[in-house]
Scaffold this motif. Structure first.
Motif, short mmCIF file in Angstrom:
data_model
loop_
_atom_site.label_atom_id
_atom_site.label_comp_id
_atom_site.label_asym_id
_atom_site.label_seq_id
_atom_site.Cartn_x
_atom_site.Cartn_y
_atom_site.Cartn_z
N ASP A 148 -7.39 9.58 17.03
CA ASP A 148 -6.20 8.77 17.28
C ASP A 148 -5.74 8.96 18.72
N GLU A 149 -4.94 8.01 19.18
CA GLU A 149 -4.30 8.11 20.50
C GLU A 149 -5.30 8.23 21.66
N ILE A 150 -6.42 7.51 21.56
CA ILE A 150 -7.35 7.46 22.69
C ILE A 150 -6.74 6.54 23.75
N ALA A 151 -6.54 7.06 24.95
CA ALA A 151 -5.98 6.27 26.04
C ALA A 151 -7.09 5.51 26.75
N VAL A 152 -6.94 4.19 26.84
CA VAL A 152 -7.97 3.38 27.46
C VAL A 152 -7.34 2.07 27.94
N PRO A 153 -7.77 1.52 29.08
CA PRO A 153 -7.28 0.19 29.48
C PRO A 153 -8.05 -0.90 28.73
N ILE A 154 -7.32 -1.94 28.36
CA ILE A 154 -7.99 -3.09 27.72
C ILE A 154 -7.68 -4.33 28.54
N ARG A 155 -8.57 -5.31 28.44
CA ARG A 155 -8.37 -6.60 29.08
C ARG A 155 -8.35 -7.67 28.00
N ILE A 156 -7.33 -8.53 28.07
CA ILE A 156 -7.21 -9.58 27.06
C ILE A 156 -6.68 -10.84 27.74
N ALA A 157 -7.10 -11.98 27.26
CA ALA A 157 -6.72 -13.25 27.87
C ALA A 157 -5.28 -13.60 27.53
N ASP A 158 -4.54 -14.10 28.55
CA ASP A 158 -3.18 -14.55 28.30
C ASP A 158 -3.19 -16.01 27.87
N ALA A 159 -2.00 -16.63 27.83
CA ALA A 159 -1.90 -18.01 27.33
C ALA A 159 -2.67 -19.00 28.19
N ASP A 160 -2.87 -18.67 29.47
CA ASP A 160 -3.61 -19.56 30.37
C ASP A 160 -5.08 -19.19 30.49
N GLY A 161 -5.54 -18.24 29.69
CA GLY A 161 -6.93 -17.82 29.73
C GLY A 161 -7.25 -16.81 30.80
N VAL A 162 -6.22 -16.35 31.52
CA VAL A 162 -6.42 -15.34 32.57
C VAL A 162 -6.47 -13.95 31.94
N LEU A 163 -7.44 -13.14 32.34
CA LEU A 163 -7.56 -11.80 31.79
C LEU A 163 -6.49 -10.89 32.37
N VAL A 164 -5.76 -10.22 31.49
CA VAL A 164 -4.69 -9.30 31.87
C VAL A 164 -5.07 -7.91 31.39
N GLN A 165 -4.92 -6.92 32.25
CA GLN A 165 -5.24 -5.54 31.87
C GLN A 165 -3.96 -4.82 31.45
N SER A 166 -4.06 -4.08 30.36
CA SER A 166 -2.92 -3.32 29.85
C SER A 166 -3.39 -1.95 29.39
N PRO A 167 -2.55 -0.92 29.54
CA PRO A 167 -2.89 0.37 28.96
C PRO A 167 -2.75 0.31 27.44
N ALA A 168 -3.67 0.92 26.74
CA ALA A 168 -3.67 0.84 25.28
C ALA A 168 -3.90 2.22 24.68
N ARG A 169 -3.57 2.33 23.40
CA ARG A 169 -3.86 3.52 22.60
C ARG A 169 -4.72 3.06 21.43
N VAL A 170 -5.83 3.75 21.25
CA VAL A 170 -6.82 3.33 20.27
C VAL A 170 -7.00 4.42 19.21
N ALA A 171 -7.12 3.98 17.97
CA ALA A 171 -7.52 4.85 16.86
C ALA A 171 -8.87 4.37 16.36
N ALA A 172 -9.85 5.27 16.28
CA ALA A 172 -11.22 4.92 15.87
C ALA A 172 -11.64 5.83 14.73
N HIS A 173 -12.09 5.25 13.62
CA HIS A 173 -12.43 6.04 12.44
C HIS A 173 -13.69 5.49 11.75
N VAL A 174 -14.39 6.38 11.09
CA VAL A 174 -15.43 6.03 10.12
C VAL A 174 -15.18 6.87 8.87
N ASN A 175 -15.73 6.42 7.75
CA ASN A 175 -15.63 7.28 6.57
C ASN A 175 -16.75 8.31 6.60
N LEU A 176 -16.60 9.33 5.79
CA LEU A 176 -17.64 10.37 5.67
C LEU A 176 -18.05 10.39 4.20
#
Length: 313
Positions: A32-60
């Motif tokens: 949990d709480e992996i700090a990473v920048p993400i890029r996502i398109a805004d309403a005009d299709g322009v890519l915007v970079q934002s700081p994000a927090r990521v949770a990544a899981h698999v089952n065991l």
């Protein structure tokens, strides 16, 4: 100079050693709480970079396995989100890599990405504009090859209590009756002056900043309609909070509040009706929270589509 040999050492791998006394499968394991920048398109299709927090899981699902490969999850997150914009396709590929790197341990994977999405909004009446921040959560999962993803956001708006408005109107009527006796002729100019005085508005309804939390499950083939979802909810509620505000904007906002009196139940129904008519949305969950100015507790209402036992209130 003496040459040195860089020889790879055999390092202990405690995680590969089974613990028979504590064996058993686990629902989810990861980071949990992996700090990473993400890029996502805004309403005009322009890519915007934002700081994000990521949770990544698999089952065991291997009962005897001590643990998963945490570092593999982290490296996949870093490589994928740094290399390509955030989209349903990129998340599908990322989850597939989670599972391929844990083929002997897991058959389910999920990821959650949290970030703030900034949008420039025009003022209601003046020529000004300002920035609004919307918290966004994107959840995606994969199980038996089936990919699903959800989008969540929160929207602040103003709510004016219909009951309080009716009570205020009653007091204004009573004040009018006191100030303009039955045996006196009504003078239009005097009434207009009275309406513009403090006596004319002797009571006001209570209103409060309110919160609409919305989570939607999207059908395959659609991108992340962040701005569309925000616009849909703000259009249904009609009273989103503002940024740049001059007097003409404040007056326009007062008018909107007067034209959209609503209990939290009304707000939840407005959002449900709006979401029900969007073909991209397979399922949804909404919560309207009115942070009451009358009392210290909140008034809340929930609504769901609830397809096939999906979201529950």
């Amino acid at each position: 100079m003496t040459a040195t040999t860089n020889t790879a050492r055999l390092m202990p791998d405690i995680a590969s050693q089974a613990d028979a006394d504590n064996a058993g499968p686990l629902d989810w394991v990861g980071m949990d709480e992996i700090a990473v920048p993400i890029r996502i398109a805004d309403a005009d299709g322009v890519l915007v970079q934002s700081p994000a927090r990521v949770a990544a899981h698999v089952n065991l699902n291997q009962a005897e396995a001590r643990g998963i490969h945490m570092s593999r999850l982290y490296l996949h997150v870093d490589q994928h989100l740094s290399r390509e914009p955030l989209s349903p396709c990129s998340l599908r590929r990322l989850l597939r890599d989670f599972l391929e790197s844990h083929a002997d341990l897991s058959d389910r994977a999920r990821i959650s990405v949290r970030f703030d999405h900034m949008v420039r909004r025009p003022a209601l009446a003046s020529d000004n504009s300002g920035w609004k921040t919307y918290p966004v959560v994107i959840n995606a999962s994969m199980h038996d090859g089936a990919f699903a993803f959800e989008l969540e956001t929160e929207i602040l708006y103003s709510s004016t209590c219909p009951c309080s408005a009716a009570l205020a109107r009653q007091l204004i009527q009573e004040q009018f009756a006191n100030d303009f006796a039955d045996d006196r002729p009504i003078d239009r100019a005097a009434v207009l002056e009275w309406l513009g005085s403090e006596s004319g508005i002797c009571a006001t309804p209570h209103s409060q900043r309110s919160s609409a939390r919305v989570r939607v499950r999207l059908g395959n083939g659609f991108e992340f309609p962040i701005i569309d979802l925000i616009d849909l909810i703000e259009g249904a509620l009609q009273t989103p909070v503002q940024t740049a505000v001059k007097r003409e904007d404040e007056q326009a906002f007062a008018l909107l509040n007067g034209q959209n009196l609503m209990f939290c139940e009304d707000a939840a129904r407005r959002m449900r009706n709006a979401l029900d008519h969007d073909e991209r949305i397979v399922d949804f969950w909404v919560r309207a929270s009115h942070l009451e100015s009358l009392h210290p507790h909140d008034a809340v209402a929930y609504a769901t589509k609830g397809i096939d036992g999906g979201f529950v209130a």
